[in-house]
Design an enzyme around this catalytic site. Structure first.
Site, PDB file in Angstrom:
ATOM      1  CE  LYS A 182      -1.229   2.373   3.050  1.00 38.01           C
ATOM      2  NZ  LYS A 182      -0.860   3.695   3.695  1.00 38.01           N
ATOM      3  CB  THR A 193       2.926   4.841   5.741  1.00 37.52           C
ATOM      4  OG1 THR A 193       3.167   5.924   6.621  1.00 37.52           O
ATOM      5  CG2 THR A 193       3.961   3.759   5.970  1.00 37.52           C
ATOM      6  CG  ASN A 403      -0.834  15.848  -0.334  1.00 36.64           C
ATOM      7  OD1 ASN A 403      -0.890  15.059   0.598  1.00 36.64           O
ATOM      8  ND2 ASN A 403      -0.451  15.497  -1.548  1.00 36.64           N
TER       9      ASN A 403
END
Lengths: 408, 408
Positions: A182, A193, A403
Site C-alpha cells: 500500500k 505510508t 494534500n
C-alpha cells in the site's frame, strides 16, 4: 480507498496462495469507516523474515521494534493497522504495539518477537489499545481471506489494491512469491505510508533472504519518489515459510539462488511501480534513465534530482518537452556533470546533445510521446559508465487538492 | 510582468538615486512583447564590485564570465537581458555575451572585464546577437530611467517590481544602498531566474564588499526556497561607487563597517523576502525557525527540509496545522534529531512538545494563525544551541497552473 481511481491503475493480478501463510482481516474501528482495517497474517513455524525500513530518524515504534526483531530472523505473524500510524506517540504508542505482540504471541504460543506490527494513518494519536485488542481478537478467529481483501485492508488513501507475484525454480522445486503493498504518496505520514509484504513458500535462511531483499530494495523501492517526502513508517517485510520443500537457500552459491533473488527483485519492482502508479494526483508514469555518470551512485542521485524536481514534474504534467528544466535539475544535483557533454531526450529521442540543442530539433515526435501515459526521460552525462533508473509520476493539480484540502 | 499580481505583493518603495549610478532601459525585442527588455546601468569610474552566483554546475556563460571578472573587483557597467537566459547555448551563447561586453567597453572606454552581463528567460536559445547589438546601442543613449522602470525591465514572470533600500553612517558620512531584484520561482530556468543588484555610493574596497555580500547572502538568499529548484543563472551583484566620499571601508575594523554590513544584510533580506512573496502561486509567506539543533548549519538544513517539503507546503496552503508533516520533514533531513525531544509549533503556539502532542492541545488558535498570510513554523530539536531561519511560500494550484500550463 478513494472513489476516484488513478488513471494509471492496473487490475489486481491473480496471486497464488502460499503454503504456510494465512491472511485474515477484521474491523478494529480505528476510524469511522465501514470497512475492515486490521490485517492479520499467520505464518507457519520455521518462517524466516527479512525487512527494510524508513531512514527517517523520527520513525514509529513499529519500525524501531520491527527493525530489532527482523535481526533475529524468525516470524510467526504480521499485524497491519490501517487508519492510525501510531507515529510520534511516545511510550503510549510503544505500549500499544507491545500489547498486540503479546496478544498474538499468546494465541500462537510463539515468542513475542516473532510478531511483526505495522501501522499507517494519522500520526500523533496513540493507537487505541481497546480497539486494537478487539480487532486482533476478531482477526485471530476470522475466516481466511483473499490476497485482494488483504491488499484492500492495509490501504488508506490508495485508489486501487496492489499485488504482485513471481516464481523461481530452486533445484527441482518451483517456489512462489505473492506480495501486497500500500502507498500513494512517497509519502504522507498522515495517510500514505508505504507498507509492503512479500510471502514465499521457499526455504530461505534469514540472512540470505535479507540479502535478496536489501539488494532488490536498492534498485526498486529506493528508486521511486512521488514527492521527495519520506514516511516515518515505511516498511517492507519478506517472509519465507519453507513449505515448498527446496533445499534451504543460504547464499548465492546455492543452486537456484540467482533465480530466487531475481524473482524477489521482480516482485519488488512491480510493487514499487504500483505505488508510483497510485502517486497522489498522478496522471503519468515517468521513468528517468541516467547514463554516462561518474558512478552508478552518482547516476542514482542525478536521477532522483530530476524525479524530485517540481519544475520537471509539472512540465511533464503539461506535456511540455522542457529539457531546460532537466538541465537545471542535473546541475543542482551536486554530482559531477559538464554542461557541454550533457545530452537529454524524451521517449528515446534526443532534444539536446553534448550541451547544445539539436540543430535540426523537431519537437513534434517528443510532443507526441509526452501525450502518452508512460513517459521516459533519458539523460547522458557523457562522463563515465555510471547508470541508474528511477521512477516517479507527474505533479498535478490533483496532488495539491489531495494534500492541501485534507485536514488532519 | 504577469497580469495577476501576487496577493503577497508590496508597493515598490521609494529608492534614492545613487551618485555614480545611471540606469537606462531599451527594447532589444528578445521576445515578442511590447516592453523594454534590456537594462543598462552605467557606473562611475572607480566602482567596486562583488558578487554571488548559482552553484548549479550547468550555469550560463554570463555566470562563468561574471564570476571570473568579479574577482578583479572593478565595474563600469551592468547589462541585463530579459526574455532569453542564453543558458545551455555553448560557444554561441558565450560569443553573444562577449559582444555585449565589447560594445559597452568601447562606448565607455573601459576594460571589457568591467562590463557585467546577466540574462534571464528561455534556455537553450543563443541570445540573438543582432537584437542584443541594437538593444545595447539604444540603451547607451537612452534617457536615464527610474529604479522602478529598471526593476520592471529586468523582470520576466514576476508579478510586481521589487526594490529595497537602506542607509548606514560611515564616519560622518551617510551612505545609501538602493537595490532591485527579479525572481518568482526559486527557480525556473525558463523564465524565473533570480537576479539582484545592489548599488551604493559608499567607498568600499572590493574584498570587503565581497565579504559583506557573502555574509548577507548566507543568511538571506541562501535561506529562501520556493520549489527547491536552482537556476542555472542566479546572480546577485553589489556595486559601490564611492561617491559618498567616506573613508574607504576595507575591513570590519574600520569605523562604520558594522553598520554598512548591516545595511547590506538588511537590503538582501528585504530582496529575498520579496522574491518569496512573488513565489509562483504563493498565497502565504512562511518563516521557519529551527532552534535547539546540533549546529547552526544543521538547523539550516533542517529548516530547508521543512521549507522544501511539498507536504508541509500544501498543508499550509490548506490552512492545516498538520505538525505530523513537520515531524516527517525533520526526520528526513538527515540531521541529528531525536523524536522524543522534538517540539513543533505554529504562530508561536506549541502543538507538540518533546515528542508528544500537547495533552491539552487546542487547535483553534493555531487554525486562526494559519488563516493569515504571514505564517510561522517553530521547531525546537532540543539538542543544542544551533539556530536558523528560512523563508518559503505555500504550494498551491497556482504553482501547478504556472508551471504545467507554460509551454517552452
Amino acid at each position: 480507498m478513494s472513489d476516484a481511481v488513478s488513471p494509471l491503475a492496473t487490475p489486481f493480478p491473480y496471486l497464488p496462495a502460499i503454503a504456510g501463510v494465512t491472511p485474515r482481516v477484521a474491523r478494529a474501528g480505528y476510524k469511522d469507516w465501514g470497512r475492515c482495517d486490521l490485517t492479520y497474517v499467520e505464518l507457519s513455524e520455521g518462517t524466516s523474515v527479512a525487512g527494510v525500513f524508513t531512514r527517517n530518524v523520527c520513525c514509529s515504534s513499529e519500525v524501531e521494534i520491527g527493525r530489532a526483531n527482523v535481526a533475529k530472523g524468525s516470524a510467526r505473524a504480521l499485524v497491519v493497522n490501517a487508519g492510525n500510524s501510531n507515529a510520534f506517540t511516545g511510550y503510549r504508542g510503544r505500549e500499544a504495539v507491545e500489547q498486540i505482540m503479546v496478544q498474538v504471541a499468546e494465541h500462537l504460543g510463539c515468542a513475542q518477537e516473532e510478531v511483526f506490527v505495522s501501522s499507517t494513518g494519522v500520526i500523533g494519536v496513540p493507537l487505541p489499545k481497546d480497539k486494537a485488542r478487539g480487532g486482533v481478537a476478531a482477526a485471530l478467529t476470522a475466516s481466511p481471506c483473499s490476497w485482494e481483501e488483504a491488499a484492500h485492508t492495509i490501504s488508506t488513501t490508495d485508489t486501487f489494491p496492489k499485488g504482485a507475484t513471481a516464481t523461481a525454480v530452486v533445484g527441482a522445486t518451483t517456489v512462489t512469491i505473492s506480495a501486497i503493498i500500500k502507498g500513494s504518496g512517497m509519502i504522507a505520514p498522515d495517510m500514505a505510508t508505504m507498507l509492503g509484504y512479500l510471502f514465499t513458500d521457499a526455504a530461505v535462511a534469514p540472512a540470505f533472504l535479507q540479502e535478496c531483499l536489501s539488494r532488490a530494495n536498492k534498485a526498486t523501492f529506493s528508486c521511486i519518489t512521488v514527492d521527495s517526502d519520506t514516511s516515518t513508517s515505511d516498511t517492507v517485510l519478506a517472509f519465507a515459510t519453507g513449505k515448498a520443500g527446496n533445499a534451504t537457500l543460504t547464499s548465492f552459491d546455492d543452486a537456484g539462488a540467482d533465480g530466487f533473488a531475481a524473482a524477489i527483485h521482480d516482485v519488488c519492482r512491480q510493487l514499487a511501480h504500483l505505488v508510483v502508479r497510485d502517486g497522489e494526483g498522478a496522471q503519468k508514469f515517468i521513468a528517468v534513465t541516467v547514463s554516462g555518470a561518474a558512478s552508478d551512485d552518482s547516476a542514482h542521485r542525478v536521477g532522483l534530482a530530476i524525479a524530485n524536481s517540481p519544475l520537471v514534474k509539472t512540465a511533464i504534467a503539461g506535456e511540455d518537452a522542457n529539457w531546460g528544466r532537466v538541465v537545471m535539475a542535473v546541475g543542482k544535483a551536486g554530482e559531477p556533470a559538464d554542461r557541454d557533454k550533457l545530452s537529454i531526450g524524451f521517449g528515446g529521442i534526443w532534444a539536446a546533445r553534448e550541451g547544445l540543442p539539436l540543430a535540426d530539433y523537431d519537437e513534434a515526435p517528443l510532443a507526441a510521446h509526452l501525450k502518452g501515459q508512460d513517459i521516459t526521460i533519458e539523460v547522458d552525462l557523457g562522463l563515465g559508465d555510471g547508470r541508474a533508473q528511477v521512477w516517479t509520476c507527474d505533479l498535478t493539480h490533483g496532488y495539491i487538492s489531495i494534500n492541501a484540502d485534507y485536514r488532519s
